[in-house]
Structure formats: C-alpha cells, structure tokens
Design a protein around this motif. Structure first.
Motif: not given
Length: 112
Positions: A38-47, A86-91, A94-98
């Motif tokens: 489920a975590q991988t699925f949610r991460r994919g949706r966030a990306l 918004v992009i900066q806050q989202f990243i 959700f700790e998406l990337r550096e």
C-alpha cells in the motif's frame, strides 16, 4: 423502524458486481496490484500527482513568454509563484526527492 442491520441492508455496487472490496481482483487486494504494498502504491500516486503539478508549472512558465498573455502577465506570474510553493511543500511533506529544481527538470527520486 429498521431492526435488521445485517448483510441484507448493504447496497451492491453495480459497476463492480458486488459490495465494496469484492470483485475479480483475484485475491490481490482491493486495488489489484499484486504484491505491491500500500505504501508503494500511495507513493506512486503521489509521484504522479507531482508530475501533474510540474506540467502545470511548465505551462504557466511558457505562457509568461507569449505575447498574447501580456495583459495578464502579473496574474500568471503570481500563479507560477504559487504552484512553485505548492510543489516545494508537496515534495517536503511526502519526502519525495532531494535536489528539487524549480524548472521541473527530470525527477531525482530517492528511496525507490
């Protein structure tokens, strides 16, 4: 008064052919994604959502340079600043990337 709160009171979802969670997923879980957690699925949706935000950002940036949008340039500029925020806050949330680049250049994902 309705005293029966058992299975007879549940409505069936016509598109899925049964109650919520039932269907032809073949035991793969509610979303039918095999062994994907489920975590991988949610991460994919966030990306995927992040990518949509970046497309919006690039569209606004392109409009800034077009003469037909000159009359609303301050509005577009404000929207561009807002979407960057918004992009900066989202990243960050959700700790998406550096190493985020404000121009929406290629993703530098971590933890994938």
């Amino acid at each position: 008064m309705r005293g029966d709160h058992g299975l007879a009171g549940r409505r069936e979802h016509p598109a899925r052919g049964g109650r919520h969670g039932e269907g032809d997923a073949g035991g793969r879980g509610r979303h039918g994604h095999g062994g994907q957690s489920a975590q991988t699925f949610r991460r994919g949706r966030a990306l995927a959502f992040l990518e949509r935000l970046q497309v919006m950002r690039s569209t606004l940036a392109a409009q800034l340079g077009q003469p037909e949008f000159e009359s609303i340039r301050p509005v577009i500029s404000g929207e561009l600043k807002a979407i960057d925020s918004v992009i900066q806050q989202f990243i960050h949330t959700f700790e998406l990337r550096e190493g985020v680049e404000p121009d929406g250049a290629g993703p530098e994902e971590k933890n994938l």
